[in-house]
Motif scaffolding. Structure first.
Motif, PDB file in Angstrom:
ATOM      1  N   LEU A 107      -5.738   7.340 -14.037  1.00  0.00           N
ATOM      2  CA  LEU A 107      -4.596   7.982 -14.687  1.00  0.00           C
ATOM      3  C   LEU A 107      -3.601   6.934 -15.176  1.00  0.00           C
ATOM      4  O   LEU A 107      -3.031   7.071 -16.270  1.00  0.00           O
ATOM      5  CB  LEU A 107      -3.916   8.941 -13.710  1.00  0.00           C
ATOM      6  N   ALA A 108      -3.421   5.872 -14.397  1.00  0.00           N
ATOM      7  CA  ALA A 108      -2.527   4.791 -14.805  1.00  0.00           C
ATOM      8  C   ALA A 108      -3.017   4.147 -16.098  1.00  0.00           C
ATOM      9  O   ALA A 108      -2.230   3.875 -17.016  1.00  0.00           O
ATOM     10  CB  ALA A 108      -2.423   3.755 -13.691  1.00  0.00           C
ATOM     11  N   GLY A 109      -4.327   3.905 -16.183  1.00  0.00           N
ATOM     12  CA  GLY A 109      -4.876   3.323 -17.395  1.00  0.00           C
ATOM     13  C   GLY A 109      -4.701   4.212 -18.603  1.00  0.00           C
ATOM     14  O   GLY A 109      -4.383   3.731 -19.703  1.00  0.00           O
ATOM     15  N   ARG A 110      -4.887   5.507 -18.425  1.00  0.00           N
ATOM     16  CA  ARG A 110      -4.722   6.441 -19.540  1.00  0.00           C
ATOM     17  C   ARG A 110      -3.276   6.520 -19.997  1.00  0.00           C
ATOM     18  O   ARG A 110      -3.001   6.711 -21.183  1.00  0.00           O
ATOM     19  CB  ARG A 110      -5.212   7.834 -19.126  1.00  0.00           C
ATOM     20  N   ALA A 111      -2.350   6.371 -19.053  1.00  0.00           N
ATOM     21  CA  ALA A 111      -0.929   6.495 -19.382  1.00  0.00           C
ATOM     22  C   ALA A 111      -0.290   5.163 -19.756  1.00  0.00           C
ATOM     23  O   ALA A 111       0.871   5.141 -20.193  1.00  0.00           O
ATOM     24  CB  ALA A 111      -0.186   7.098 -18.192  1.00  0.00           C
ATOM     25  N   VAL A 186      -4.575  12.679  -7.490  1.00  0.00           N
ATOM     26  CA  VAL A 186      -3.645  11.561  -7.299  1.00  0.00           C
ATOM     27  C   VAL A 186      -3.302  11.326  -5.835  1.00  0.00           C
ATOM     28  O   VAL A 186      -2.696  10.309  -5.490  1.00  0.00           O
ATOM     29  CB  VAL A 186      -2.348  11.769  -8.114  1.00  0.00           C
ATOM     30  N   GLY A 187      -3.662  12.262  -4.964  1.00  0.00           N
ATOM     31  CA  GLY A 187      -3.352  12.094  -3.555  1.00  0.00           C
ATOM     32  C   GLY A 187      -3.825  13.275  -2.747  1.00  0.00           C
ATOM     33  O   GLY A 187      -4.623  14.098  -3.219  1.00  0.00           O
ATOM     34  N   ALA A 188      -3.342  13.357  -1.521  1.00  0.00           N
ATOM     35  CA  ALA A 188      -3.660  14.479  -0.641  1.00  0.00           C
ATOM     36  C   ALA A 188      -2.471  14.713   0.273  1.00  0.00           C
ATOM     37  O   ALA A 188      -1.761  13.780   0.653  1.00  0.00           O
ATOM     38  CB  ALA A 188      -4.917  14.193   0.176  1.00  0.00           C
TER      39      ALA A 188
END
Length: 240
Positions: A107-111, A186-188
């Motif tokens: 997600l970081a790469g896409r954003a 992104v997490g839990a």
């Protein structure tokens, strides 16, 4: 303030539509009417289903006449400008570390952001619970930062674990049961939003707010054990 549109959904359901957009003000009107009907239900009203911008009413047409229901709804809608109940702010622990935050780097790469920035943005937002749908206790959360909004995957992946914290499109959510998904994990959270054997199966209500508080893996494991023992680790506040 304009009156809602009344739309028939078959012969035993009425949709009360307040608008065509996803907006907190429209959601407040939906929930205000839902609360008013809960306090003053006409005989024959079977179920109320709030959504982003409308309220579906299932009724028994052999008991409750459609015209009488419509008159009752419009009268209540005109008087229910504000919700009677105060919204609750819930703080849920969330572990963004591997393996829980399996899609943070992607997600970081896409954003065009660092993984740390993704976590900071996600944890720094306050999310509104608009509605339930898709699965038991599955709450659709608005308020995702625009920098994290990304289209869902074209094809769903195999089931991810219960309690996965996910984002997709412009929304966030918490998985309440294992399920395939095209959302980004992104997490839990150790907090179980849906527990069918509990008297209050899901404790977060439409109109409430949620914040995610970052915790490390060791804290996540400890909180998960406490939740499994019957403790609710989500913290309840006010002022949402």
């Amino acid at each position: 303030m304009s009156a809602p549109r009344l739309l028939d959904a078959g012969e035993a359901a009425l949709v009360v539509e307040f608008g065509t957009t996803v907006d907190p003000a429209l959601s407040d009107r939906v929930l205000a009417l839902d609360e008013a009907l809960g306090a003053h239900p006409p005989q024959g009203l079977r179920e109320r289903v709030p959504t982003y911008r409308s309220l579906m009413l299932h009724y028994d047409p052999l008991v409750l006449d459609r015209a009488r229901l419509a008159d009752h709804v419009l009268r209540l809608a005109g008087n229910a400008a504000e919700r009677a109940g105060a919204a609750t702010l819930w703080t849920l622990p969330c572990c963004y570390d591997a393996p829980h935050g399996e899609d943070v780097a992607e997600l970081a790469g896409r954003a065009g952001l660092s993984p740390e920035a993704v976590v900071a943005l996600h944890a720094g937002a306050t999310y509104r619970v608009y509605m339930y749908g898709f699965a038991p206790g599955f709450a659709y959360l608005g308020g995702l930062p625009k920098d994290l909004a990304t289209p869902r995957r074209a094809s769903p992946r195999p089931p991810h674990p219960r309690n996965a914290v996910v984002v997709g499109g412009g929304l966030a959510a918490v998985a309440t049961v294992p399920m395939p998904t095209g959302w980004y994990v992104v997490g839990a959270t150790p907090s179980r939003l849906y527990v069918p054997e509990r008297a209050e199966s899901f404790f977060v209500a439409a109109g409430d707010a949620i914040r995610f508080e970052p915790v490390d893996a060791a804290t996540f494991d400890a909180l998960t054990a406490r939740e499994a023992a019957g403790e609710r680790v989500a913290r309840k506040g006010s002022g949402a």
